[in-house]
Design a protein around this motif. Structure first.
Motif, PDB file in Angstrom:
ATOM      1  N   ARG A   1      -9.927   1.117  -9.342  1.00 29.96           N
ATOM      2  CA  ARG A   1     -10.565   2.360  -8.872  1.00 29.96           C
ATOM      3  C   ARG A   1     -10.795   2.325  -7.373  1.00 29.96           C
ATOM      4  N   SER A   2     -11.189   1.169  -6.848  1.00 25.74           N
ATOM      5  CA  SER A   2     -11.444   1.086  -5.411  1.00 25.74           C
ATOM      6  C   SER A   2     -10.159   1.348  -4.628  1.00 25.74           C
ATOM      7  N   THR A   3      -9.031   0.894  -5.155  1.00 29.88           N
ATOM      8  CA  THR A   3      -7.749   1.142  -4.489  1.00 29.88           C
ATOM      9  C   THR A   3      -7.386   2.611  -4.552  1.00 29.88           C
ATOM     10  N   VAL A   4      -7.594   3.236  -5.721  1.00 32.72           N
ATOM     11  CA  VAL A   4      -7.336   4.672  -5.855  1.00 32.72           C
ATOM     12  C   VAL A   4      -8.204   5.459  -4.881  1.00 32.72           C
ATOM     13  N   ASP A   5      -9.478   5.075  -4.748  1.00 31.02           N
ATOM     14  CA  ASP A   5     -10.377   5.764  -3.827  1.00 31.02           C
ATOM     15  C   ASP A   5      -9.862   5.684  -2.391  1.00 31.02           C
ATOM     16  N   ARG A   6      -9.424   4.512  -1.989  1.00 30.97           N
ATOM     17  CA  ARG A   6      -8.943   4.340  -0.606  1.00 30.97           C
ATOM     18  C   ARG A   6      -7.642   5.103  -0.375  1.00 30.97           C
ATOM     19  N   ILE A   7      -6.751   5.075  -1.359  1.00 32.68           N
ATOM     20  CA  ILE A   7      -5.486   5.800  -1.226  1.00 32.68           C
ATOM     21  C   ILE A   7      -5.731   7.296  -1.113  1.00 32.68           C
ATOM     22  N   THR A   8      -6.566   7.841  -1.995  1.00 31.28           N
ATOM     23  CA  THR A   8      -6.814   9.285  -1.959  1.00 31.28           C
ATOM     24  C   THR A   8      -7.592   9.687  -0.711  1.00 31.28           C
ATOM     25  N   ALA A   9      -8.491   8.820  -0.221  1.00 33.58           N
ATOM     26  CA  ALA A   9      -9.198   9.115   1.022  1.00 33.58           C
ATOM     27  C   ALA A   9      -8.209   9.180   2.187  1.00 33.58           C
ATOM     28  N   THR A  10      -7.239   8.285   2.181  1.00 31.84           N
ATOM     29  CA  THR A  10      -6.225   8.295   3.237  1.00 31.84           C
ATOM     30  C   THR A  10      -5.353   9.543   3.141  1.00 31.84           C
ATOM     31  N   LEU A  11      -4.930   9.886   1.935  1.00 31.53           N
ATOM     32  CA  LEU A  11      -4.106  11.078   1.743  1.00 31.53           C
ATOM     33  C   LEU A  11      -4.881  12.343   2.112  1.00 31.53           C
TER      34      LEU A  11
ATOM     35  N   GLU B   1      -4.142   2.321   6.934  1.00 32.90           N
ATOM     36  CA  GLU B   1      -3.258   2.692   8.032  1.00 32.90           C
ATOM     37  C   GLU B   1      -1.788   2.474   7.683  1.00 32.90           C
ATOM     38  N   SER B   2      -1.490   1.422   6.938  1.00 36.29           N
ATOM     39  CA  SER B   2      -0.091   1.158   6.604  1.00 36.29           C
ATOM     40  C   SER B   2       0.481   2.250   5.699  1.00 36.29           C
ATOM     41  N   LEU B   3      -0.341   2.830   4.825  1.00 33.87           N
ATOM     42  CA  LEU B   3       0.102   3.945   3.995  1.00 33.87           C
ATOM     43  C   LEU B   3       0.378   5.167   4.851  1.00 33.87           C
ATOM     44  N   ALA B   4      -0.549   5.511   5.728  1.00 26.21           N
ATOM     45  CA  ALA B   4      -0.375   6.687   6.583  1.00 26.21           C
ATOM     46  C   ALA B   4       0.837   6.536   7.488  1.00 26.21           C
ATOM     47  N   ARG B   5       0.992   5.356   8.097  1.00 25.90           N
ATOM     48  CA  ARG B   5       2.128   5.148   8.981  1.00 25.90           C
ATOM     49  C   ARG B   5       3.441   5.179   8.213  1.00 25.90           C
ATOM     50  N   GLY B   6       3.422   4.625   6.998  1.00 22.84           N
ATOM     51  CA  GLY B   6       4.641   4.663   6.199  1.00 22.84           C
ATOM     52  C   GLY B   6       5.059   6.073   5.848  1.00 22.84           C
TER      53      GLY B   6
ATOM     54  N   PRO C   1       0.819  -1.225   0.000  1.00 24.25           N
ATOM     55  CA  PRO C   1       0.000   0.000   0.000  1.00 24.25           C
ATOM     56  C   PRO C   1       0.850   1.271   0.000  1.00 24.25           C
ATOM     57  N   LEU C   2       2.028   1.228   0.637  1.00 18.05           N
ATOM     58  CA  LEU C   2       2.907   2.396   0.636  1.00 18.05           C
ATOM     59  C   LEU C   2       3.484   2.618  -0.759  1.00 18.05           C
ATOM     60  N   ILE C   3       3.895   1.547  -1.436  1.00 17.10           N
ATOM     61  CA  ILE C   3       4.392   1.671  -2.806  1.00 17.10           C
ATOM     62  C   ILE C   3       3.314   2.293  -3.694  1.00 17.10           C
ATOM     63  N   ARG C   4       2.085   1.839  -3.537  1.00 17.24           N
ATOM     64  CA  ARG C   4       0.993   2.354  -4.359  1.00 17.24           C
ATOM     65  C   ARG C   4       0.657   3.807  -4.017  1.00 17.24           C
TER      66      ARG C   4
END
Length: 617
Positions: free
Chosen positions: A110-120, A365-370, A79-82
């Motif tokens: 698209r679902s992954t993009v949505d989750r990544i952008t929501a986290t960002l 959470e792993s993206l945010a923590r990374g 998830p951090l790479i993405r």
């Protein structure tokens, strides 16, 4: 808010995103693809170095696609790479892409993009405008971490700015980023034809003046990687900050760069004679670190146009003054004491945990923590051990370790023994487009949010040089039938407006000095001593309320916007018909809202202005 989410697909169902810098990560191991928490499934929490170290930041050169040619480490956080891939796609798109555009550019579901952008968005790194995703100034804290740890921008920028003023030419500072150069400071001249490079932009070494100087320190392996990159990308299409070559470079071009590097080693300076585009010329001199064999810490360049200077002029006229400035920079670097470490961003793990509880599956959470691992570095903290990263962020050692492994794979972090440093590639995460943001651009989404809450028009304004007028620089109007009709660019007398009084209250006595104060309504203050007393009250209470002094029936209240030094540089207000709220209701209902919005604007402004110049208009 983000668009309505489509049903989620498994996190590992789409391959890692195609990245511009570095290019696409080729493989993902099964052990990494299905994890969403970096602490899950880790093989111990040892403090060994993550992967194979690539040396100190900026010290070596190589191929931009090196990460793509290596298999993704088993313990890397997918998830951090993405998330990094999404940030880079937004950066390449100059800061804005639609959600569907991000889906196409990244190759992610698209679902992954949505989750990544929501986290960002939760982190304040992006914002949504309908279906468009915009980079937000707060993202610059990642690049600021690198710049603070590097120290060079803070030490050298005053010298570069002074030289630019003296020569009336643009002056830049650059560091090496493998086989490219990356700008860390720009002092540009405002002309119709001027330098357009941004802080954080990456340029190919062979088409620049600093490149041959950095190449004097390349190893045989570095040269080989450079030749491989040249063969793979002969037109420099992967370097989006420069125009592509009109022809494919050949062996003769490569040997020309080798020859320029030999000359740079001999002369101690290097020249760019229209290599990037016709008309652009530059001359560069290296700034060397004390000790370490005199390695090049940075390169200072004077950049001009052939209509002002030929390449020969740069050598004969400007080179002596550039060398003098570089000597001053080297003295500064030698004499400057090590900075006292500032407070690290502690307890970030608690914030990410709370966000996960609130947003559930929408928050990765792993993206945010990374991403928080990058902010552990900074002034006085250029090199950190795994333990120090863990302590600074509040993350478990295993979580911090996996993030560092991921970053080393992406060439964002370099390992040397037991310590880690940030590389210049951190600046690729949004810094170039955001480095040119202005205060009105920073304020606009905050004004829109404020207007939607209070249902009144809101505005931002600055004071004219004379202090006699205010100028509106940003505005969001409400949808009422009867509303205040003012457009961006409008000028009004400062003494009779709430915005003006907030600005005058912090201005020098010279600006507030003797001026006529004509009566605009029966309520306008026209006595200078009375106005001075009002300004004293504005300074003390932190807001200004003007009741029907500019126009009958118009009531306005404003609060200040302060820069990093605490100086008031702009003011935020809302205005309405006097029948809608009493003066007391304006203070009790609106001042807290205005103050909170001003604080959010100030936070973004302070982040953006740490290493860049933020225009007020």
């Amino acid at each position: 808010m983000p668009a309505k989410r489509t049903p989620e697909t498994p996190e590992g169902s789409a391959p890692p995103a195609a990245e511009k810098e570095p290019p696409p990560v080729g493989k993902t191991t099964a052990s990494a693809t299905q994890r969403d928490d970096p602490a899950a499934g880790t093989a111990g929490s040892g403090a060994g170095t993550a992967g194979s170290g690539v040396g100190t930041a900026g010290a070596t050169a190589g191929t931009a696609g090196t990460a793509a040619e290596r298999e993704v480490p088993a313990e890397a956080v997918t998830p951090l790479i993405r998330g990094i891939a999404v940030l880079r796609e937004l950066t390449e798109a100059d800061g804005t892409l639609s959600l569907s555009g991000l889906e196409r550019a990244s190759g992610l579901a698209r679902s992954t993009v949505d989750r990544i952008t929501a986290t960002l968005a939760r982190m304040g790194y992006v914002r949504f405008d309908g279906r468009d995703v915009h980079l937000s100034p707060r993202l610059m804290e990642l690049g600021n971490a690198y710049m603070s740890a590097l120290r060079l921008p803070a030490l050298f920028s005053p010298h570069a700015d002074a030289l630019a003023d003296e020569l009336d030419e643009s002056v830049s500072l650059a560091v090496a980023d493998r086989d490219g150069i990356r700008f860390i400071h720009q002092a540009t001249r405002r002309r119709a034809m001027s330098l357009s490079f941004r802080i954080g932009d990456l340029l190919p070494a062979e088409r620049t003046a600093p490149g041959p100087l950095f190449a004097t320190q390349w190893t045989a392996a570095d040269w080989q990687r450079w030749r491989e990159r040249r063969a793979a990308d002969p037109r420099d299409l992967s370097f989006t900050a420069v125009p592509p070559r009109t022809y494919e470079g050949d062996a003769e071009d490569d040997e020309t760069f080798v020859h320029r590097t030999r000359e740079a080693s001999t002369h101690g300076w290097s020249l760019d004679d229209q290599l990037i585009e016709p008309g652009l010329v530059a001359i560069s001199v290296p700034v060397r670190s004390p000790g370490q064999g005199g390695r090049i810490a940075s390169v200072a360049s004077v950049v001009s146009h052939t209509s002002r200077h030929t390449a020969r002029d740069l050598r004969t006229t400007l080179l002596p003054r550039l060398r003098s400035t570089v000597r001053a920079m080297e003295r500064e670097l030698h004499a400057a004491p090590p900075p006292e470490p500032g407070p690290p961003p502690s307890d970030l793990a608690l914030w990410t945990g709370a966000s996960k509880q609130q947003l559930g599956r929408e928050f990765i959470e792993s993206l945010a923590r990374g991403l928080t691992v990058l902010t552990a570095f900074g002034e006085g903290r250029p090199e950190l051990t795994l333990t120090e990263v863990s302590q600074a962020t509040g993350l478990a050692r295993a979580t911090a370790r996996r993030a560092l492994i991921t970053y080393e794979h992406l060439d964002l972090v370099a390992a040397a023994g037991r310590t880690f440093t940030l590389t210049p590639r951190v600046l690729s995460l949004g810094f170039p487009p955001l480095s040119r943001t202005s205060l009105p651009e920073i304020a606009q989404p905050h004004l829109a949010d404020l207007t939607s809450r209070i249902h009144e028009s809101t505005s931002l304004a600055v004071l004219s040089d004379s202090g006699e007028e205010i100028q509106y620089t940003a505005r969001v109007a409400t949808g009422r039938v009867m509303s205040v009709n003012i457009t961006v660019g409008t000028r009004l007398p400062a003494y009779a407006t709430a915005l003006g009084r907030v600005l005058l209250a912090d201005a020098s006595e010279e600006i507030r000095g003797a001026k006529e104060l004509p009566a605009l309504t029966a309520h306008t203050i026209t006595d200078k001593h009375t106005l001075e007393g009002v300004l004293t009250s504005v300074r003390a209470q932190g807001y200004a309320l003007v009741d029907e002094e500019l126009e009958e029936g118009l009531r306005s209240i404003a609060v200040p916007i302060r820069d990093r030094s605490g100086r008031v540089v702009a003011a935020l207000n809302t205005a309405m018909h006097a029948s809608r709220r009493t003066p007391r209701e304006c203070v009790t209902d609106l001042v807290p809202e205005l103050t909170a919005t001003a604080a959010r604007i100030q936070t973004d402004l302070h982040t953006a202005a740490r290493f860049t110049h933020v225009p007020l208009t």
